[in-house]
Write a protein that holds these residues in place. Structure first.
Motif, PDB file in Angstrom:
ATOM      1  N   ASP A  22     -32.515 -93.064   4.620  1.00 25.97           N
ATOM      2  CA  ASP A  22     -33.208 -92.014   4.757  1.00 25.97           C
ATOM      3  C   ASP A  22     -32.844 -90.737   5.829  1.00 25.97           C
ATOM      4  OD1 ASP A  22     -35.525 -93.171   3.315  1.00 25.97           O
ATOM      5  OD2 ASP A  22     -36.204 -94.395   4.856  1.00 25.97           O
ATOM      6  N   VAL A  23     -32.927 -89.707   5.232  1.00 25.91           N
ATOM      7  CA  VAL A  23     -32.715 -88.351   6.035  1.00 25.91           C
ATOM      8  C   VAL A  23     -34.069 -87.863   6.812  1.00 25.91           C
ATOM      9  CG1 VAL A  23     -31.997 -86.030   5.697  1.00 25.91           C
ATOM     10  CG2 VAL A  23     -31.003 -87.842   4.129  1.00 25.91           C
ATOM     11  N   VAL A  24     -33.763 -87.515   8.058  1.00 26.79           N
ATOM     12  CA  VAL A  24     -34.552 -87.094   8.958  1.00 26.79           C
ATOM     13  C   VAL A  24     -34.804 -85.751   8.495  1.00 26.79           C
ATOM     14  CG1 VAL A  24     -35.327 -86.575  11.299  1.00 26.79           C
ATOM     15  CG2 VAL A  24     -33.828 -88.674  10.839  1.00 26.79           C
ATOM     16  N   THR A  25     -36.249 -85.172   8.256  1.00 28.15           N
ATOM     17  CA  THR A  25     -36.454 -83.815   7.846  1.00 28.15           C
ATOM     18  C   THR A  25     -37.456 -83.417   8.763  1.00 28.15           C
ATOM     19  OG1 THR A  25     -38.310 -84.985   6.365  1.00 28.15           O
ATOM     20  CG2 THR A  25     -36.132 -84.655   5.426  1.00 28.15           C
ATOM     21  N   TYR A  26     -37.363 -81.980   8.475  1.00 34.24           N
ATOM     22  CA  TYR A  26     -38.325 -81.108   9.180  1.00 34.24           C
ATOM     23  C   TYR A  26     -39.805 -81.628   8.898  1.00 34.24           C
ATOM     24  CZ  TYR A  26     -34.713 -78.173  10.975  1.00 34.24           C
ATOM     25  OH  TYR A  26     -33.513 -77.787  11.486  1.00 34.24           O
ATOM     26  N   GLY A  27     -40.680 -81.590   9.785  1.00 38.31           N
ATOM     27  CA  GLY A  27     -42.122 -81.961   9.458  1.00 38.31           C
ATOM     28  C   GLY A  27     -42.387 -83.434   9.588  1.00 38.31           C
ATOM     29  N   SER A  28     -41.077 -84.285   9.769  1.00 42.63           N
ATOM     30  CA  SER A  28     -41.477 -85.729  10.126  1.00 42.63           C
ATOM     31  C   SER A  28     -41.838 -85.791  11.557  1.00 42.63           C
ATOM     32  CB  SER A  28     -40.131 -86.273  10.093  1.00 42.63           C
ATOM     33  OG  SER A  28     -39.649 -86.276   8.805  1.00 42.63           O
ATOM     34  N   VAL A  29     -42.632 -86.818  11.863  1.00 44.11           N
ATOM     35  CA  VAL A  29     -43.159 -87.442  13.111  1.00 44.11           C
ATOM     36  C   VAL A  29     -42.607 -88.601  13.774  1.00 44.11           C
ATOM     37  CG1 VAL A  29     -45.336 -88.132  14.366  1.00 44.11           C
ATOM     38  CG2 VAL A  29     -45.400 -86.238  12.734  1.00 44.11           C
ATOM     39  N   VAL A  30     -41.652 -88.688  14.540  1.00 44.97           N
ATOM     40  CA  VAL A  30     -40.916 -89.662  15.013  1.00 44.97           C
ATOM     41  C   VAL A  30     -40.974 -90.314  16.389  1.00 44.97           C
ATOM     42  CG1 VAL A  30     -38.993 -89.168  13.323  1.00 44.97           C
ATOM     43  CG2 VAL A  30     -39.014 -88.491  15.649  1.00 44.97           C
ATOM     44  N   LYS A  31     -40.766 -91.512  16.743  1.00 45.38           N
ATOM     45  CA  LYS A  31     -40.504 -91.809  18.237  1.00 45.38           C
ATOM     46  C   LYS A  31     -39.102 -92.045  18.285  1.00 45.38           C
ATOM     47  CE  LYS A  31     -44.722 -94.261  19.082  1.00 45.38           C
ATOM     48  NZ  LYS A  31     -45.167 -95.672  19.323  1.00 45.38           N
ATOM     49  N   LEU A  32     -38.422 -91.514  19.448  1.00 43.13           N
ATOM     50  CA  LEU A  32     -37.180 -91.492  19.676  1.00 43.13           C
ATOM     51  C   LEU A  32     -36.621 -92.347  20.640  1.00 43.13           C
ATOM     52  CD1 LEU A  32     -36.069 -87.443  19.577  1.00 43.13           C
ATOM     53  CD2 LEU A  32     -35.612 -89.491  17.736  1.00 43.13           C
ATOM     54  N   GLN A  33     -35.846 -93.343  20.571  1.00 46.12           N
ATOM     55  CA  GLN A  33     -35.516 -94.375  21.368  1.00 46.12           C
ATOM     56  C   GLN A  33     -34.050 -94.231  21.987  1.00 46.12           C
ATOM     57  OE1 GLN A  33     -35.098 -98.363  19.759  1.00 46.12           O
ATOM     58  NE2 GLN A  33     -35.881 -99.243  21.664  1.00 46.12           N
ATOM     59  N   ASN A  34     -33.898 -94.181  23.381  1.00 44.82           N
ATOM     60  CA  ASN A  34     -32.536 -94.168  24.062  1.00 44.82           C
ATOM     61  C   ASN A  34     -31.720 -95.511  23.482  1.00 44.82           C
ATOM     62  OD1 ASN A  34     -30.825 -94.740  26.501  1.00 44.82           O
ATOM     63  ND2 ASN A  34     -31.105 -92.369  26.183  1.00 44.82           N
ATOM     64  N   VAL A  35     -30.517 -95.245  23.022  1.00 47.85           N
ATOM     65  CA  VAL A  35     -29.635 -96.364  22.409  1.00 47.85           C
ATOM     66  C   VAL A  35     -29.407 -97.204  23.557  1.00 47.85           C
ATOM     67  CG1 VAL A  35     -27.673 -96.870  21.400  1.00 47.85           C
ATOM     68  CG2 VAL A  35     -29.205 -94.948  20.347  1.00 47.85           C
ATOM     69  N   GLN A  36     -28.813 -96.703  24.798  1.00 50.12           N
ATOM     70  CA  GLN A  36     -28.440 -97.520  25.776  1.00 50.12           C
ATOM     71  C   GLN A  36     -29.359 -98.249  26.534  1.00 50.12           C
ATOM     72  OE1 GLN A  36     -27.139 -95.769  29.580  1.00 50.12           O
ATOM     73  NE2 GLN A  36     -25.240 -96.561  29.300  1.00 50.12           N
ATOM     74  N   GLU A  37     -30.733 -97.578  26.821  1.00 49.22           N
ATOM     75  CA  GLU A  37     -31.703 -98.231  27.565  1.00 49.22           C
ATOM     76  C   GLU A  37     -32.855 -98.805  27.033  1.00 49.22           C
ATOM     77  OE1 GLU A  37     -34.801 -97.246  28.905  1.00 49.22           O
ATOM     78  OE2 GLU A  37     -34.710 -98.287  30.873  1.00 49.22           O
ATOM     79  N   GLY A  38     -33.085 -98.391  25.810  1.00 47.58           N
ATOM     80  CA  GLY A  38     -34.283 -98.715  24.907  1.00 47.58           C
ATOM     81  C   GLY A  38     -35.569 -98.071  25.109  1.00 47.58           C
ATOM     82  N   SER A  39     -35.800 -97.340  26.105  1.00 49.63           N
ATOM     83  CA  SER A  39     -37.083 -96.414  26.182  1.00 49.63           C
ATOM     84  C   SER A  39     -37.234 -95.623  25.118  1.00 49.63           C
ATOM     85  CB  SER A  39     -37.043 -95.893  27.690  1.00 49.63           C
ATOM     86  OG  SER A  39     -37.170 -96.963  28.725  1.00 49.63           O
ATOM     87  N   ARG A  40     -38.602 -95.173  25.079  1.00 53.22           N
ATOM     88  CA  ARG A  40     -38.766 -94.211  24.077  1.00 53.22           C
ATOM     89  C   ARG A  40     -39.290 -92.996  24.701  1.00 53.22           C
ATOM     90  NH1 ARG A  40     -39.188 -99.077  21.763  1.00 53.22           N
ATOM     91  NH2 ARG A  40     -39.313 -99.246  19.567  1.00 53.22           N
ATOM     92  N   LEU A  41     -38.784 -91.646  24.173  1.00 56.19           N
ATOM     93  CA  LEU A  41     -39.241 -90.272  24.673  1.00 56.19           C
ATOM     94  C   LEU A  41     -40.594 -90.430  24.728  1.00 56.19           C
ATOM     95  CD1 LEU A  41     -37.564 -87.854  25.843  1.00 56.19           C
ATOM     96  CD2 LEU A  41     -38.155 -86.986  23.431  1.00 56.19           C
ATOM     97  N   HIS A  42     -41.225 -89.746  25.933  1.00 59.88           N
ATOM     98  CA  HIS A  42     -42.741 -89.981  26.066  1.00 59.88           C
ATOM     99  C   HIS A  42     -43.128 -88.595  26.840  1.00 59.88           C
ATOM    100  CE1 HIS A  42     -46.298 -92.241  27.248  1.00 59.88           C
ATOM    101  NE2 HIS A  42     -46.233 -91.439  28.337  1.00 59.88           N
ATOM    102  N   SER A  43     -44.478 -88.148  26.738  1.00 59.69           N
ATOM    103  CA  SER A  43     -44.899 -87.198  27.617  1.00 59.69           C
ATOM    104  C   SER A  43     -46.543 -87.606  27.720  1.00 59.69           C
ATOM    105  CB  SER A  43     -44.869 -86.029  27.021  1.00 59.69           C
ATOM    106  OG  SER A  43     -45.054 -84.890  28.132  1.00 59.69           O
ATOM    107  N   HIS A  44     -47.150 -86.832  28.537  1.00 63.29           N
ATOM    108  CA  HIS A  44     -48.584 -87.309  28.753  1.00 63.29           C
ATOM    109  C   HIS A  44     -49.086 -86.014  29.823  1.00 63.29           C
ATOM    110  CE1 HIS A  44     -46.051 -89.608  31.628  1.00 63.29           C
ATOM    111  NE2 HIS A  44     -46.354 -88.321  31.810  1.00 63.29           N
ATOM    112  N   GLU A  45     -50.480 -86.168  29.940  1.00 67.21           N
ATOM    113  CA  GLU A  45     -50.720 -84.848  30.753  1.00 67.21           C
ATOM    114  C   GLU A  45     -50.907 -85.193  32.183  1.00 67.21           C
ATOM    115  OE1 GLU A  45     -54.864 -84.493  29.128  1.00 67.21           O
ATOM    116  OE2 GLU A  45     -54.197 -83.426  27.555  1.00 67.21           O
ATOM    117  N   VAL A  46     -49.580 -85.267  32.674  1.00 73.72           N
ATOM    118  CA  VAL A  46     -49.070 -85.566  34.115  1.00 73.72           C
ATOM    119  C   VAL A  46     -48.172 -84.584  34.662  1.00 73.72           C
ATOM    120  CG1 VAL A  46     -48.523 -87.047  35.742  1.00 73.72           C
ATOM    121  CG2 VAL A  46     -49.762 -87.955  34.105  1.00 73.72           C
TER     122      VAL A  46
END
Length: 203
Positions: A22-46
């Motif tokens: 599968d090719v990643v395309t514009y308009g896609s909604v994804v979660k990105l995971q750091n390969v080394q550490e495993g955490s997912r890129l995240h944000s919030h109202e803080v």
């Protein structure tokens, strides 16, 4: 006989699925995971208590957090064509799905690891600037879902990364996301979960 047919059908499906990546395309909604550490890129109202004071961006270990979804949009000033493949060397903006701000960076020090660059979530669809643009660095012609990529901030050249530091309250245990001037082991990211917009067939 029915079991044999079902097994053949499953085997055929697996072969078909493995033949396409599968090719990643514009308009896609994804979660990105750091390969080394495993955490997912995240944000919030803080908001950060230092630096820019903009909305904070962190890494979280949980896979089911609704604040880890990002919409892949075209760079500033370019219309997003939904389903168009993201090319290696192409530029994107990552819009936080829940709060609608953009993954952003600039010349502020990161809140925990001084010497690294702050990564924040900034603006909205009506308030975006070139600090929201990131270049996708990968080894194929197009960004493939299965491969790791590096995201380099266009304005400053910093690489999106994790610092290894953790926050205290009110976001206890969340990882610090930073921009690094040089590549390291923590700059690789991959698509962990998400909904890929179907590829635009008009080529």
């Amino acid at each position: 006989l029915q079991m044999i047919r079902a097994s053949l059908l499953v085997a055929s499906f697996c072969l078909l699925a493995s033949a396409f990546d599968d090719v990643v395309t514009y308009g896609s909604v994804v979660k990105l995971q750091n390969v080394q550490e495993g955490s997912r890129l995240h944000s919030h109202e803080v908001k950060y208590g230092s630096g820019s004071g903009q909305q904070s961006v962190t890494g979280v270990r949980t896979s089911d957090d609704v604040n880890s979804h990002w919409n892949i949009l075209a760079p500033l000033g370019v219309p997003t064509i939904r389903g168009e493949p993201v090319l290696c060397g192409g530029k994107v903006r990552l819009q936080h799905l829940k709060t609608e701000c953009f993954l952003h960076s600039h010349h502020f020090d990161a809140p925990l690891s001084k010497g690294s660059q702050e990564v924040s979530c900034f603006g909205s669809e009506k308030e975006s600037d070139t600090g929201d643009n990131w270049e996708v660095l990968c080894s194929n012609d197009e960004w493939l879902e299965s491969e790791s990529v590096r995201l380099q901030h266009v304005d400053t050249g910093a690489f999106l990364a994790l610092s290894g530091q953790q926050f205290g309250r009110p976001i206890q245990g969340q990882r610090e996301v930073v921009g690094l001037a040089r590549e390291s082991g923590s700059v690789s990211w991959r698509v962990a979960e998400g909904v890929l917009m179907g590829r635009n067939k008009q080529e």
